[in-house]
Design a protein around this motif. Structure first.
Motif, mmCIF file in Angstrom:
data_model
loop_
_atom_site.group_PDB
_atom_site.id
_atom_site.type_symbol
_atom_site.label_atom_id
_atom_site.label_comp_id
_atom_site.label_asym_id
_atom_site.label_seq_id
_atom_site.Cartn_x
_atom_site.Cartn_y
_atom_site.Cartn_z
ATOM 1 N N LEU A 37 0.833 -1.203 0.000
ATOM 2 C CA LEU A 37 0.000 0.000 0.000
ATOM 3 C C LEU A 37 0.867 1.252 0.000
ATOM 4 C CD1 LEU A 37 -2.706 -1.031 2.618
ATOM 5 C CD2 LEU A 37 -3.065 -0.761 0.155
ATOM 6 N N ALA A 38 1.924 1.247 0.797
ATOM 7 C CA ALA A 38 2.819 2.401 0.897
ATOM 8 C C ALA A 38 3.486 2.700 -0.445
ATOM 9 C CB ALA A 38 3.863 2.168 1.977
ATOM 10 N N ALA A 39 3.795 1.681 -1.201
ATOM 11 C CA ALA A 39 4.393 1.894 -2.524
ATOM 12 C C ALA A 39 3.415 2.615 -3.445
ATOM 13 C CB ALA A 39 4.802 0.553 -3.131
ATOM 14 N N ARG A 40 2.128 2.378 -3.274
ATOM 15 C CA ARG A 40 1.113 3.029 -4.112
ATOM 16 C C ARG A 40 0.830 4.461 -3.684
ATOM 17 N NH1 ARG A 40 -1.988 0.572 -7.667
ATOM 18 N NH2 ARG A 40 -1.560 -1.590 -8.077
ATOM 19 N N VAL A 41 0.813 4.719 -2.391
ATOM 20 C CA VAL A 41 0.464 6.069 -1.932
ATOM 21 C C VAL A 41 1.681 6.999 -1.905
ATOM 22 C CG1 VAL A 41 -1.506 5.229 -0.608
ATOM 23 C CG2 VAL A 41 0.669 5.606 0.552
ATOM 24 N N THR A 42 2.865 6.455 -2.034
ATOM 25 C CA THR A 42 4.137 7.179 -2.018
ATOM 26 C C THR A 42 4.322 7.906 -0.684
ATOM 27 O OG1 THR A 42 3.398 9.272 -3.009
ATOM 28 C CG2 THR A 42 4.001 7.494 -4.529
ATOM 29 N N PRO A 43 5.464 8.512 -0.454
ATOM 30 C CA PRO A 43 5.671 9.207 0.821
ATOM 31 C C PRO A 43 4.695 10.359 1.073
ATOM 32 C CG PRO A 43 7.778 8.726 -0.166
ATOM 33 C CD PRO A 43 6.724 8.370 -1.197
ATOM 34 N N SER A 44 4.016 10.842 0.042
ATOM 35 C CA SER A 44 3.046 11.923 0.249
ATOM 36 C C SER A 44 1.722 11.404 0.811
ATOM 37 C CB SER A 44 2.781 12.671 -1.063
ATOM 38 O OG SER A 44 2.173 11.812 -2.008
ATOM 39 N N GLY A 45 1.551 10.079 0.817
ATOM 40 C CA GLY A 45 0.345 9.481 1.370
ATOM 41 C C GLY A 45 0.577 8.950 2.768
ATOM 42 N N GLU A 46 -0.380 8.144 3.232
ATOM 43 C CA GLU A 46 -0.278 7.612 4.591
ATOM 44 C C GLU A 46 -0.835 6.190 4.636
ATOM 45 O OE1 GLU A 46 -1.787 8.683 9.112
ATOM 46 O OE2 GLU A 46 -2.800 9.585 7.400
ATOM 47 N N VAL A 47 -0.085 5.304 5.260
ATOM 48 C CA VAL A 47 -0.538 3.938 5.496
ATOM 49 C C VAL A 47 -0.384 3.645 6.981
ATOM 50 C CG1 VAL A 47 -0.114 1.497 5.047
ATOM 51 C CG2 VAL A 47 0.060 3.145 3.185
ATOM 52 N N VAL A 48 -1.436 3.084 7.568
ATOM 53 C CA VAL A 48 -1.405 2.675 8.966
ATOM 54 C C VAL A 48 -1.660 1.173 9.007
ATOM 55 C CG1 VAL A 48 -2.474 2.915 11.236
ATOM 56 C CG2 VAL A 48 -2.227 4.911 9.761
ATOM 57 N N GLY A 49 -0.745 0.444 9.608
ATOM 58 C CA GLY A 49 -0.904 -0.987 9.805
ATOM 59 C C GLY A 49 -1.231 -1.261 11.266
ATOM 60 N N VAL A 50 -2.284 -2.040 11.506
ATOM 61 C CA VAL A 50 -2.738 -2.332 12.874
ATOM 62 C C VAL A 50 -2.725 -3.837 13.099
ATOM 63 C CG1 VAL A 50 -4.659 -2.136 14.491
ATOM 64 C CG2 VAL A 50 -4.225 -0.298 12.863
ATOM 65 N N ASP A 51 -2.211 -4.249 14.242
ATOM 66 C CA ASP A 51 -2.242 -5.658 14.630
ATOM 67 C C ASP A 51 -2.248 -5.735 16.150
ATOM 68 O OD1 ASP A 51 -1.473 -8.375 12.830
ATOM 69 O OD2 ASP A 51 -1.308 -8.590 15.004
ATOM 70 N N PHE A 52 -2.814 -6.799 16.689
ATOM 71 C CA PHE A 52 -2.837 -6.957 18.146
ATOM 72 C C PHE A 52 -1.553 -7.580 18.670
ATOM 73 C CE2 PHE A 52 -4.402 -10.978 16.602
ATOM 74 C CZ PHE A 52 -3.845 -11.912 17.447
ATOM 75 N N PRO A 70 7.890 4.612 4.807
ATOM 76 C CA PRO A 70 7.191 5.172 5.958
ATOM 77 C C PRO A 70 5.792 4.571 6.142
ATOM 78 C CG PRO A 70 7.062 6.708 4.136
ATOM 79 C CD PRO A 70 7.896 5.544 3.676
ATOM 80 N N VAL A 71 5.663 3.687 7.109
ATOM 81 C CA VAL A 71 4.364 3.109 7.478
ATOM 82 C C VAL A 71 4.223 3.264 8.988
ATOM 83 C CG1 VAL A 71 2.953 1.027 7.568
ATOM 84 C CG2 VAL A 71 4.414 1.426 5.593
ATOM 85 N N ASP A 72 3.058 3.686 9.424
ATOM 86 C CA ASP A 72 2.772 3.857 10.845
ATOM 87 C C ASP A 72 2.149 2.561 11.359
ATOM 88 O OD1 ASP A 72 2.111 4.727 13.373
ATOM 89 O OD2 ASP A 72 0.591 6.154 12.706
ATOM 90 N N PHE A 73 2.927 1.765 12.069
ATOM 91 C CA PHE A 73 2.426 0.506 12.625
ATOM 92 C C PHE A 73 1.990 0.734 14.066
ATOM 93 C CE2 PHE A 73 5.200 -1.130 9.219
ATOM 94 C CZ PHE A 73 4.278 -1.932 8.574
ATOM 95 N N ARG A 74 0.753 0.336 14.367
ATOM 96 C CA ARG A 74 0.189 0.528 15.704
ATOM 97 C C ARG A 74 -0.403 -0.762 16.237
ATOM 98 N NH1 ARG A 74 -3.152 6.177 15.214
ATOM 99 N NH2 ARG A 74 -1.603 7.287 13.989
ATOM 100 N N GLN A 75 -0.294 -0.932 17.541
ATOM 101 C CA GLN A 75 -0.908 -2.078 18.179
ATOM 102 C C GLN A 75 -2.365 -1.753 18.467
ATOM 103 O OE1 GLN A 75 0.866 -3.393 21.853
ATOM 104 N NE2 GLN A 75 0.187 -5.468 21.501
ATOM 105 N N GLY A 76 -3.250 -2.678 18.101
ATOM 106 C CA GLY A 76 -4.679 -2.472 18.343
ATOM 107 C C GLY A 76 -5.466 -3.699 17.955
ATOM 108 N N ASP A 77 -6.684 -3.744 18.403
ATOM 109 C CA ASP A 77 -7.589 -4.853 18.155
ATOM 110 C C ASP A 77 -8.554 -4.464 17.031
ATOM 111 O OD1 ASP A 77 -9.546 -6.844 18.179
ATOM 112 O OD2 ASP A 77 -9.666 -6.915 20.354
ATOM 113 N N ALA A 78 -8.594 -5.222 15.975
ATOM 114 C CA ALA A 78 -9.460 -4.923 14.829
ATOM 115 C C ALA A 78 -10.925 -4.852 15.235
ATOM 116 C CB ALA A 78 -9.282 -5.981 13.748
ATOM 117 N N LEU A 79 -11.315 -5.582 16.269
ATOM 118 C CA LEU A 79 -12.709 -5.564 16.717
ATOM 119 C C LEU A 79 -13.053 -4.311 17.519
ATOM 120 C CD1 LEU A 79 -13.075 -9.303 17.749
ATOM 121 C CD2 LEU A 79 -13.833 -8.204 15.629
ATOM 122 N N ALA A 80 -12.035 -3.536 17.869
ATOM 123 C CA ALA A 80 -12.276 -2.343 18.685
ATOM 124 C C ALA A 80 -11.949 -1.045 17.947
ATOM 125 C CB ALA A 80 -11.445 -2.422 19.969
ATOM 126 N N LEU A 81 -11.797 -1.120 16.637
ATOM 127 C CA LEU A 81 -11.442 0.095 15.879
ATOM 128 C C LEU A 81 -12.622 1.030 15.760
ATOM 129 C CD1 LEU A 81 -9.267 -1.356 12.996
ATOM 130 C CD2 LEU A 81 -8.515 -0.209 15.064
#
Length: 81
Positions: A37-52, A70-81
């Motif tokens: 996804l980050a390759a498609r949006v380039t550095p001018s875009g934003e990708v957030v990856g979430v996993d528990f 540049p990808v923003d990886f965050r810890q989180g529960d997909a059921l609580a987004l």
């Protein structure tokens, strides 16, 4: 058989993301889809990856850092987004 690479490229193509876009990767695991996804949006875009699983995010962050993506990886529960 190369299927791993194909399935990883199909969702970003279907999402029709372009430079400057924004894309989420829920249940990102080790970040393979988020990096695509980050390759498609380039550095001018934003990708957030979430996993528990913090262990998976450690690997995802290392992959992104090694590739300079540049990808923003965050810890989180997909059921609580």
């Amino acid at each position: 058989a190369g299927l791993h690479g194909r399935w990883r490229r199909a969702p970003p193509a279907a999402a029709d993301l372009a430079a400057g876009g924004r894309g989420p990767d829920v249940c990102t695991g080790t970040g393979d889809l988020a990096l695509e996804l980050a390759a498609r949006v380039t550095p001018s875009g934003e990708v957030v990856g979430v996993d528990f699983a913090d262990e998976m995010l450690v690997r995802a962050r290392a992959k992104a850092a090694a590739r300079g993506v540049p990808v923003d990886f965050r810890q989180g529960d997909a059921l609580a987004l």
